[in-house]
Design a protein around this motif. Structure first.
Motif, PDB file in Angstrom:
ATOM      1  N   ILE A  63      22.909  24.952  47.912  1.00 13.71           N
ATOM      2  CA  ILE A  63      23.600  24.216  46.859  1.00 13.71           C
ATOM      3  C   ILE A  63      25.082  24.576  46.918  1.00 13.71           C
ATOM      4  N   GLU A  64      25.901  23.556  47.110  1.00 16.15           N
ATOM      5  CA  GLU A  64      27.327  23.786  47.309  1.00 16.15           C
ATOM      6  C   GLU A  64      28.091  24.005  46.001  1.00 16.15           C
ATOM      7  N   THR A  65      27.667  23.334  44.926  1.00 14.70           N
ATOM      8  CA  THR A  65      28.359  23.508  43.648  1.00 14.70           C
ATOM      9  C   THR A  65      28.147  24.918  43.127  1.00 14.70           C
TER      10      THR A  65
ATOM     11  N   GLU B 167      23.423  17.592  42.290  1.00  6.48           N
ATOM     12  CA  GLU B 167      23.322  17.919  43.713  1.00  6.48           C
ATOM     13  C   GLU B 167      21.868  18.147  44.115  1.00  6.48           C
ATOM     14  N   HIS B 168      21.117  18.846  43.279  1.00  8.32           N
ATOM     15  CA  HIS B 168      19.703  19.097  43.570  1.00  8.32           C
ATOM     16  C   HIS B 168      18.920  17.792  43.661  1.00  8.32           C
ATOM     17  N   ARG B 169      19.163  16.894  42.714  1.00  8.74           N
ATOM     18  CA  ARG B 169      18.462  15.603  42.726  1.00  8.74           C
ATOM     19  C   ARG B 169      18.843  14.794  43.956  1.00  8.74           C
ATOM     20  N   ALA B 170      20.132  14.810  44.334  1.00  9.59           N
ATOM     21  CA  ALA B 170      20.565  14.072  45.520  1.00  9.59           C
ATOM     22  C   ALA B 170      19.878  14.614  46.769  1.00  9.59           C
ATOM     23  N   ASN B 171      19.723  15.925  46.851  1.00  8.66           N
ATOM     24  CA  ASN B 171      19.041  16.523  47.994  1.00  8.66           C
ATOM     25  C   ASN B 171      17.576  16.102  48.060  1.00  8.66           C
TER      26      ASN B 171
ATOM     27  N   GLY C  22      31.903  15.430  47.670  1.00  2.00           N
ATOM     28  CA  GLY C  22      32.601  15.088  46.435  1.00  2.00           C
ATOM     29  C   GLY C  22      32.188  15.979  45.281  1.00  2.00           C
ATOM     30  N   LEU C  23      30.895  16.282  45.189  1.00  2.00           N
ATOM     31  CA  LEU C  23      30.424  17.203  44.149  1.00  2.00           C
ATOM     32  C   LEU C  23      31.006  18.599  44.333  1.00  2.00           C
ATOM     33  N   LYS C  24      31.051  19.059  45.569  1.00  2.00           N
ATOM     34  CA  LYS C  24      31.585  20.399  45.851  1.00  2.00           C
ATOM     35  C   LYS C  24      33.050  20.500  45.439  1.00  2.00           C
ATOM     36  N   ALA C  25      33.792  19.402  45.615  1.00  2.81           N
ATOM     37  CA  ALA C  25      35.219  19.403  45.310  1.00  2.81           C
ATOM     38  C   ALA C  25      35.513  19.062  43.853  1.00  2.81           C
ATOM     39  N   TYR C  26      34.505  18.641  43.100  1.00  2.84           N
ATOM     40  CA  TYR C  26      34.712  18.195  41.720  1.00  2.84           C
ATOM     41  C   TYR C  26      35.072  19.377  40.828  1.00  2.84           C
ATOM     42  N   ARG C  27      36.060  19.177  39.972  1.00  2.00           N
ATOM     43  CA  ARG C  27      36.508  20.234  39.066  1.00  2.00           C
ATOM     44  C   ARG C  27      36.482  19.734  37.622  1.00  2.00           C
TER      45      ARG C  27
ATOM     46  N   GLY D  63      36.600  28.949  24.879  1.00  2.00           N
ATOM     47  CA  GLY D  63      35.835  29.886  24.069  1.00  2.00           C
ATOM     48  C   GLY D  63      34.970  30.780  24.943  1.00  2.00           C
ATOM     49  N   SER D  64      33.709  30.915  24.589  1.00  2.00           N
ATOM     50  CA  SER D  64      32.800  31.774  25.352  1.00  2.00           C
ATOM     51  C   SER D  64      32.124  31.045  26.510  1.00  2.00           C
ATOM     52  N   GLY D  65      32.532  29.810  26.792  1.00  2.00           N
ATOM     53  CA  GLY D  65      32.113  29.156  28.031  1.00  2.00           C
ATOM     54  C   GLY D  65      30.941  28.199  27.956  1.00  2.00           C
ATOM     55  N   ASN D  66      30.548  27.747  26.762  1.00  2.00           N
ATOM     56  CA  ASN D  66      29.382  26.874  26.662  1.00  2.00           C
ATOM     57  C   ASN D  66      29.584  25.556  27.408  1.00  2.00           C
ATOM     58  N   PHE D  67      30.747  24.917  27.222  1.00  2.00           N
ATOM     59  CA  PHE D  67      30.997  23.644  27.903  1.00  2.00           C
ATOM     60  C   PHE D  67      31.075  23.839  29.416  1.00  2.00           C
ATOM     61  N   LEU D  68      31.639  24.956  29.839  1.00  2.00           N
ATOM     62  CA  LEU D  68      31.718  25.234  31.274  1.00  2.00           C
ATOM     63  C   LEU D  68      30.324  25.432  31.859  1.00  2.00           C
ATOM     64  N   TYR D  69      29.470  26.137  31.133  1.00  2.00           N
ATOM     65  CA  TYR D  69      28.090  26.341  31.579  1.00  2.00           C
ATOM     66  C   TYR D  69      27.369  24.999  31.714  1.00  2.00           C
ATOM     67  N   LEU D  70      27.527  24.127  30.715  1.00  2.00           N
ATOM     68  CA  LEU D  70      26.853  22.833  30.756  1.00  2.00           C
ATOM     69  C   LEU D  70      27.398  21.962  31.879  1.00  2.00           C
ATOM     70  N   ALA D  71      28.712  22.032  32.120  1.00  2.00           N
ATOM     71  CA  ALA D  71      29.299  21.252  33.209  1.00  2.00           C
ATOM     72  C   ALA D  71      28.765  21.715  34.558  1.00  2.00           C
ATOM     73  N   LEU D  72      28.711  23.025  34.762  1.00  2.00           N
ATOM     74  CA  LEU D  72      28.189  23.563  36.029  1.00  2.00           C
ATOM     75  C   LEU D  72      26.723  23.196  36.211  1.00  2.00           C
ATOM     76  N   LYS D  73      25.940  23.328  35.154  1.00  2.00           N
ATOM     77  CA  LYS D  73      24.522  22.990  35.218  1.00  2.00           C
ATOM     78  C   LYS D  73      24.324  21.525  35.591  1.00  2.00           C
ATOM     79  N   THR D  74      25.136  20.642  35.014  1.00  2.00           N
ATOM     80  CA  THR D  74      25.020  19.211  35.304  1.00  2.00           C
ATOM     81  C   THR D  74      25.367  18.917  36.753  1.00  2.00           C
ATOM     82  N   LEU D  75      26.426  19.519  37.266  1.00  2.00           N
ATOM     83  CA  LEU D  75      26.809  19.298  38.659  1.00  2.00           C
ATOM     84  C   LEU D  75      25.718  19.803  39.608  1.00  2.00           C
ATOM     85  N   LYS D  76      25.141  20.949  39.311  1.00  2.00           N
ATOM     86  CA  LYS D  76      24.085  21.492  40.168  1.00  2.00           C
ATOM     87  C   LYS D  76      22.823  20.633  40.097  1.00  2.00           C
ATOM     88  N   ASN D  77      22.514  20.119  38.912  1.00  2.00           N
ATOM     89  CA  ASN D  77      21.363  19.215  38.781  1.00  2.00           C
ATOM     90  C   ASN D  77      21.557  17.945  39.595  1.00  2.00           C
TER      91      ASN D  77
END
Length: 292
Positions: free
Chosen positions: A74-76, A56-60, A28-33, A40-54
């Motif tokens: 890490i799939e995300t 997944e890492h915690r779940a592992n 589900g995390l891998k498929a989440y969009r 803009g310059s991608g700040n929200f996208l960076y934070l979203a990716l970081k949160t998804l990876k965090n």
């Protein structure tokens, strides 16, 4: 999971069930969009990716601690975040920001980096107008008859900080042709005197209504709660739920953050518990005093 942890009779079946639950969560995390339609310059996208990876890492780590088979990779990845940006330089910068964030996170947490190539194209961060598709008759320029509403990609969540521009300033900043095209395309949906930011709110609401997203969190100025802009919030309340709303008093401009859509089932308002939309002129709670 409790039966698996206790052991004994039935624990093997419980183990398989727990492993399947974990694998489903990772898939589900891998498929989440996550879409930022004004990235803009991608700040929200960076934070979203970081949160998804965090996540997944915690779940592992927790799966491993419970004796489950964890994922070794890490799939995300940057494919989880989608963006739309009008400025071509900012769009390219957003792609670089996401890749830098991906590389930094992987190195910090000790995961293997893809090296051939290190950077791949991020065409899902698009360089285009998010709220108006200009008429071909204008040679791709703003305004003109035949302009239409652009499509947004399907995503699980929409986040962003759309541009603020008061109703009285739109004509001078956007141009007569562009403003007339907006008024034509969003007729009966966004009042002409509403803040420019409300077009993103209405587009996001329509995405929820069409089943193309589940939850939205957007930033606006405090003026969104009154005047012509308020009618856009009224449309949101009529078709879905505002489940979070607060004001950030620490900013130079009083900023309203509004979240709407389908809240988690554990937080779904029951009978008599639906969040009430503030009356005209009323204040959203401040972030410091907000309680879920």
């Amino acid at each position: 999971m409790p039966r698996y942890i206790r052991g004994g009779k039935g624990s093997q079946a419980a183990y398989k069930e727990a492993q399947a639950t974990f694998s489903t969560f990772i898939a589900g995390l891998k498929a989440y969009r996550v879409l930022d339609p004004t990235c803009g310059s991608g700040n929200f996208l960076y934070l979203a990716l970081k949160t998804l990876k965090n996540l997944e890492h915690r779940a592992n780590l927790e799966a491993e601690a419970l004796g489950l088979h964890r994922e070794l990779v890490i799939e995300t990845n940057p494919a989880n975040v989608l963006g739309i940006e009008l400025n071509p330089y900012a769009a390219e910068l957003a792609r670089v920001t996401v890749w830098i964030g991906e590389i930094q996170w992987m190195l910090t947490h000790g995961y293997h980096l893809r090296r051939d190539p290190i950077l791949q194209p991020l065409d899902h961060i698009e360089n285009r107008d998010a709220v108006l598709l200009p008429s071909p008759a204008c040679g791709g320029g703003a305004g003109g008859e035949g302009s239409s509403e652009p499509e947004w990609p399907t995503a699980d969540a929409i986040v962003g900080n759309p541009p603020f521009l008061g109703g009285s300033k739109k004509r001078g900043e956007l141009g007569v042709g562009y403003l007339n095209a907006l008024n034509s395309v969003y007729k009966d949906r966004v009042p002409g005197g509403a803040d420019f930011v409300t077009y993103w709110f209405e587009k996001a609401r329509a995405q929820i209504e069409a089943g193309k997203t589940q939850r939205v969190g957007l930033v606006a100025t405090n003026s969104i709660r009154g005047g012509a802009s308020r009618k856009v919030l009224g449309r949101i309340v009529a078709s879905t739920t505002i489940f979070e709303a607060w004001i950030n008093n620490g900013a130079a401009v009083r900023v309203s953050l509004v979240c709407f859509g389908h809240p988690d089932s554990s937080r779904q308002p029951g009978p008599g518990r639906r969040r009430r939309f503030p009356r005209s002129g009323a204040r959203f709670p401040s972030r410091a005093g907000y309680r879920r």
